[in-house]
Design a protein around this motif. Structure first.
Motif, PDB file in Angstrom:
ATOM      1  N   GLY A  13       0.585  -1.545  -0.135  1.00 22.40           N
ATOM      2  CA  GLY A  13      -0.200  -0.050  -0.062  1.00 22.40           C
ATOM      3  C   GLY A  13       1.145   1.293   0.231  1.00 22.40           C
ATOM      4  O   GLY A  13       1.813   1.730   0.862  1.00 22.40           O
ATOM      5  N   TYR A  14       0.434   2.042  -0.800  1.00 21.64           N
ATOM      6  CA  TYR A  14       1.469   4.079  -1.418  1.00 21.64           C
ATOM      7  C   TYR A  14       0.475   4.622  -0.906  1.00 21.64           C
ATOM      8  O   TYR A  14      -0.803   4.669  -1.138  1.00 21.64           O
ATOM      9  CB  TYR A  14       1.627   3.768  -2.325  1.00 21.64           C
ATOM     10  N   THR A  15      -0.211   5.381   0.163  1.00 21.85           N
ATOM     11  CA  THR A  15      -0.226   6.603   0.740  1.00 21.85           C
ATOM     12  C   THR A  15       0.984   8.015   0.323  1.00 21.85           C
ATOM     13  O   THR A  15       1.044   8.599   0.350  1.00 21.85           O
ATOM     14  CB  THR A  15      -0.144   6.874   1.779  1.00 21.85           C
ATOM     15  N   TYR A  16       0.106   8.560  -0.963  1.00 26.62           N
ATOM     16  CA  TYR A  16       1.128   9.923  -0.892  1.00 26.62           C
ATOM     17  C   TYR A  16       0.027  10.839  -1.199  1.00 26.62           C
ATOM     18  O   TYR A  16      -1.802  11.291  -1.109  1.00 26.62           O
ATOM     19  CB  TYR A  16       0.718   9.960  -2.785  1.00 26.62           C
ATOM     20  N   SER A  17       0.422  12.483  -1.236  1.00 23.35           N
ATOM     21  CA  SER A  17      -0.577  13.575  -0.554  1.00 23.35           C
ATOM     22  C   SER A  17      -0.957  13.510  -1.905  1.00 23.35           C
ATOM     23  O   SER A  17      -2.298  15.024  -2.465  1.00 23.35           O
ATOM     24  CB  SER A  17       0.570  14.767  -0.121  1.00 23.35           C
ATOM     25  N   HIS A  43       5.583  11.237   4.555  1.00 18.02           N
ATOM     26  CA  HIS A  43       5.899  11.999   3.127  1.00 18.02           C
ATOM     27  C   HIS A  43       7.262  12.859   3.513  1.00 18.02           C
ATOM     28  O   HIS A  43       7.110  13.922   2.968  1.00 18.02           O
ATOM     29  CB  HIS A  43       4.657  12.896   2.917  1.00 18.02           C
ATOM     30  N   PRO A  44       8.344  12.440   3.200  1.00 20.85           N
ATOM     31  CA  PRO A  44       9.733  12.760   3.097  1.00 20.85           C
ATOM     32  C   PRO A  44       9.585  13.916   1.819  1.00 20.85           C
ATOM     33  O   PRO A  44       9.157  13.555   0.967  1.00 20.85           O
ATOM     34  CB  PRO A  44      10.161  11.764   3.380  1.00 20.85           C
ATOM     35  N   TYR A  45      10.331  14.631   2.420  1.00 18.75           N
ATOM     36  CA  TYR A  45      10.392  16.047   1.458  1.00 18.75           C
ATOM     37  C   TYR A  45      12.345  15.802   1.155  1.00 18.75           C
ATOM     38  O   TYR A  45      13.179  16.023   1.953  1.00 18.75           O
ATOM     39  CB  TYR A  45      10.467  17.139   1.947  1.00 18.75           C
ATOM     40  N   PHE A  46      12.490  15.887  -0.049  1.00 22.82           N
ATOM     41  CA  PHE A  46      13.849  14.817  -0.131  1.00 22.82           C
ATOM     42  C   PHE A  46      14.658  16.532  -1.416  1.00 22.82           C
ATOM     43  O   PHE A  46      16.127  16.819  -0.741  1.00 22.82           O
ATOM     44  CB  PHE A  46      13.959  13.960  -0.809  1.00 22.82           C
TER      45      PHE A  46
END
Length: 463
Positions: A13-17, A43-46
């Motif tokens: 399962g993937y959850t994206y904003s 939701h990392p911000y790279f």
């Protein structure tokens, strides 16, 4: 990120904003749950900044997505599988596997193609969808492209319900393949390097529709295709699997091939093909046969069966911090262990997905694949069977170098010759150790090592 497993696959399962997209010159790659240098994040911000080489980057990302949705032994598209992305500070690495598990693809966007700010280091999945792929195909010209891998907290919280959830079937063999490929390719050496004109001629001249085993043999400054192995050759199993490189040839600077040492008459082996692009590298690792995925190669089994390497791996794993290049000697010094043990521990870390291997730099790199690493050992049936044989007392040593293993009512003889082993079972007769050890060798080696360790302890106590 949650996952549930069945005997054959897991629904990851993937959850994206929000969905990833390309809009008005901004390529926004949405992230799912991942591991960063400061811990897990939803939701990392790279990274945010510019892709200074927009056209080759867009074409290479499209090629990566094409690999992920292809089943090469049954050519038909499948659903998109989201690539794994690692930010290592000076580069972004995007990794994917084909649906059949026979091709590993990686795009390394290096420092020369990035101009911006690194917000965090770590690993995550990024959303790849149909509309994004169509938009990437339209990118051209020389203008840079704005890139955001993830988004800051303010952007995420103001999307008013734009949360996207995806369920992607993730076969267990796909997970095993990730563990296998870096262990296999860590033993490869550079075999050929072609300048751009020769690379274009070679790749465009590959036979179409051929899914069998061919060999790339050195011929002056280029390579020629042959039907049999020769000294210095690189295996080219299923040249059709290199076709995702063709749209990238207009950007190519060089083509490099890596593989193990072979001789005349050698059987099929894996190989790595690296296309150098402006500021980046597009890499394809091919399994030895089109119908043979990396998941069954068995290269990880020896490392998974070693208790000492497992303990050292736990120690070294705690010292890693998403380095783009892991230095074994430095790690050994920091951990207080020898260099040989450090390298064995890195191999063990490769089996759990905590490190990958970059043939271009002949070095491991740190990343954390988004699945439970303890599952890798459980997913290997030979290792499970070997542990059962040990637990049942099915192994006895007739001499220090000969073990008799009773399995399914039949006795198999395992013979050790230094660090090598052989077995009288049908698996060994068919593969000769070329696809990793059989369950009997694994079981006998485990008993041999445990008895050796026990003897060492008793000797120490006797002093």
């Amino acid at each position: 990120m949650a996952s549930t497993a069945t005997a054959a696959s897991a629904a990851q399962g993937y959850t994206y904003s929000r969905p990833s997209g390309l809009d008005e010159g901004l390529l926004g790659l949405s992230t799912s749950g991942g591991t960063t240098s400061t811990g897990p994040q939803a939701h990392p911000y790279f990274f945010s900044g510019l892709l200074t080489q927009a056209a080759p980057a867009a074409a290479a990302l499209t090629a990566l997505a094409d690999v992920a949705r292809t089943r090469y032994h049954q050519p038909r598209p499948t659903s998109f599988r989201d690539p794994v992305v690692t930010c290592s500070g000076d580069r972004l690495r995007m990794e994917s596997f084909s649906a059949c598990c026979g091709v590993y693809a990686r795009l390394d966007v290096l420092e020369g193609a990035l101009d911006g700010e690194v917000h965090e280091r770590g690993t995550t999945n990024v959303d790849v969808n149909g509309p994004l792929r169509e938009a990437l195909a339209r990118v051209g010209g020389s203008d840079p492209l704005h890139l955001a891998v993830g988004a800051d907290e303010l952007a995420v919280t103001t999307l008013d319900g734009a949360v996207v959830e995806k369920k992607v079937p993730l076969p267990e063999r796909w997970l095993r393949g990730f563990a296998e490929v870096q262990v296999i390719t860590a033993g490869f050496d550079p075999r050929a390097e072609l300048a751009a004109p020769e690379a274009v001629r070679f790749l465009r001249g590959l036979p179409k529709g051929s899914r069998g085993e061919l060999w790339a043999v050195p011929a002056g400054r280029s390579l020629r295709v042959a039907s049999r192995a020769a000294a210095g050759a690189v295996c080219l199993p299923g040249p059709e699997r290199l076709r995702t490189m063709l749209p990238l040839l207009r950007f190519a600077k060089a083509l490099r091939a890596y593989g193990p040492s072979v001789r005349a008459g050698s059987g099929p082996v894996a190989s790595v093909w690296e296309l150098e692009l402006p500021g980046m590298r597009y890499v394809l690792s091919l399994s030895p046969e089109v119908r043979r995925g990396f998941s069954g190669e068995g290269a990880v089994l020896e490392a998974l069966a070693s208790d000492e390497a497992a303990g050292d791996a736990d120690l070294l794993g705690a010292l890693l911090s998403f380095e783009p290049r892991v230095e074994p000697d430095l790690l050994a010094e920091r951990a207080g262990i020898g260099a040989a043990r450090a390298r064995a521990a890195l191999t063990q870390l490769g089996t759990s997905g905590k490190v990958g291997f970059d043939t271009a730099e002949a070095a491991f790199f740190h990343r954390e694949l988004p699945y439970d690493p303890s599952r890798v050992a459980a997913l290997n049936p030979r290792l499970r069977s070997a542990r059962t044989l040990v637990d049942e007392g099915a192994v006895r040593f007739a001499t220090p170098d000969v073990a008799v293993v009773t399995s399914n009512g039949r006795e198999r003889q395992v013979r050790f010759d230094g660090g090598r082993a052989s077995c009288t079972c049908p698996w060994w007769a068919d593969h000769g150790g070329g696809r990793g050890p059989c369950k009997h060798v694994l079981a006998a080696r485990a008993v041999r090592e445990s008895e050796g360790a026990a003897a060492a302890v008793l000797e120490g106590e006797g002093r």
